[in-house]
Design a protein around this motif. Sequence first.
Motif, PDB file in Angstrom:
ATOM      1  N   PRO A 202       0.800  -1.245   0.000  1.00 36.50           N
ATOM      2  CA  PRO A 202       0.000   0.000   0.000  1.00 36.50           C
ATOM      3  C   PRO A 202       0.821   1.278   0.000  1.00 36.50           C
ATOM      4  N   HIS A 203       2.049   1.242   0.568  1.00 40.54           N
ATOM      5  CA  HIS A 203       2.835   2.466   0.679  1.00 40.54           C
ATOM      6  C   HIS A 203       3.491   2.878  -0.632  1.00 40.54           C
ATOM      7  N   ILE A 204       3.612   1.951  -1.582  1.00 38.51           N
ATOM      8  CA  ILE A 204       4.331   2.279  -2.815  1.00 38.51           C
ATOM      9  C   ILE A 204       3.451   2.209  -4.059  1.00 38.51           C
TER      10      ILE A 204
ATOM     11  N   ASP B 253       8.609   6.161 -10.016  1.00 36.13           N
ATOM     12  CA  ASP B 253       9.970   5.629  -9.893  1.00 36.13           C
ATOM     13  C   ASP B 253      10.905   6.671  -9.282  1.00 36.13           C
ATOM     14  N   ALA B 254      10.672   7.938  -9.591  1.00 35.55           N
ATOM     15  CA  ALA B 254      11.520   9.006  -9.056  1.00 35.55           C
ATOM     16  C   ALA B 254      11.434   9.071  -7.534  1.00 35.55           C
ATOM     17  N   GLN B 255      10.287   8.653  -6.980  1.00 39.88           N
ATOM     18  CA  GLN B 255      10.130   8.631  -5.528  1.00 39.88           C
ATOM     19  C   GLN B 255      10.614   7.310  -4.928  1.00 39.88           C
ATOM     20  N   LEU B 256      10.318   6.226  -5.629  1.00 35.50           N
ATOM     21  CA  LEU B 256      10.577   4.892  -5.091  1.00 35.50           C
ATOM     22  C   LEU B 256      12.040   4.478  -5.155  1.00 35.50           C
TER      23      LEU B 256
ATOM     24  N   PHE C 208      20.517   1.774 -12.925  1.00 41.08           N
ATOM     25  CA  PHE C 208      19.181   2.171 -13.389  1.00 41.08           C
ATOM     26  C   PHE C 208      19.181   3.655 -13.720  1.00 41.08           C
ATOM     27  N   ALA C 209      18.814   3.974 -14.987  1.00 40.66           N
ATOM     28  CA  ALA C 209      18.912   5.360 -15.471  1.00 40.66           C
ATOM     29  C   ALA C 209      17.557   5.977 -15.795  1.00 40.66           C
ATOM     30  N   TYR C 210      16.464   5.402 -15.311  1.00 37.59           N
ATOM     31  CA  TYR C 210      15.109   5.940 -15.514  1.00 37.59           C
ATOM     32  C   TYR C 210      14.726   6.001 -16.994  1.00 37.59           C
ATOM     33  N   GLU C 211      15.310   5.115 -17.805  1.00 29.99           N
ATOM     34  CA  GLU C 211      14.972   5.085 -19.232  1.00 29.99           C
ATOM     35  C   GLU C 211      13.786   4.164 -19.513  1.00 29.99           C
ATOM     36  N   CYS C 212      13.375   3.415 -18.509  1.00 27.72           N
ATOM     37  CA  CYS C 212      12.199   2.547 -18.594  1.00 27.72           C
ATOM     38  C   CYS C 212      11.620   2.434 -17.198  1.00 27.72           C
ATOM     39  N   LEU C 213      10.513   1.720 -17.041  1.00 30.71           N
ATOM     40  CA  LEU C 213       9.945   1.522 -15.715  1.00 30.71           C
ATOM     41  C   LEU C 213      10.894   0.685 -14.860  1.00 30.71           C
ATOM     42  N   PHE C 214      11.058   1.072 -13.609  1.00 29.07           N
ATOM     43  CA  PHE C 214      11.969   0.360 -12.711  1.00 29.07           C
ATOM     44  C   PHE C 214      11.588  -1.116 -12.600  1.00 29.07           C
TER      45      PHE C 214
END
Length: 201
Positions: free
Chosen positions: A8-10, A15-18, A82-88
Amino acid sequence: MKIPVPFPHIVNMSDAQLVPKIKDRKECETIEFFYGMAAPIFMKLFNGYFTDCQTPVEFINDFYADLMAERQSVGSRKIDGFAYECLFKNWIGKIALIFCFDRYSMKERRKEALSDYAKFNLNPEPELMQNIASLDLKDVSVLLSMMPNRQYSELIRMVYVDGMTLHDTAEALGVGMDRFFNMHRRAKLQYTQVYNKEFRK
């Protein structure tokens, strides 16, 4: 642990937050992501690929340890790639699949190494044998009972208390030597961890 766990928390986190929280090993977010949100990915891989693990949870544990380990050769962790180029979540699935392929390759290399031994006439670990021989049988039984994995404690008992050969122990446990090779390593590590915790306070 029964997976998948609730997350529930995530569930509404970007992705920028997680990802920064997971990189910082925040317990809540880490557990909910790997054992909750991403659990179906790991379960699918566990059922379809070689993982060298007995359960999906063990697979997740091993993968997480590898993902977060500092690599001396490059001075970073896999997760730092991980470079945020796709979903984590999708990225984790790809990295976990590569992890499975690497484990399979390692398994094949172990098979080749084992074939160099004289028909599995492998010897128990001398230091562990000496350790157990120096203890009272009662103390050894207590240590074995404290090992989290029952199969590992049974392996240690057969080899280091009952004096069975590694080959005979593998047969008694119903596993091939390639699988036993890894079980033996983990069983020795688990016994040593329990011993150090209980006898070296």
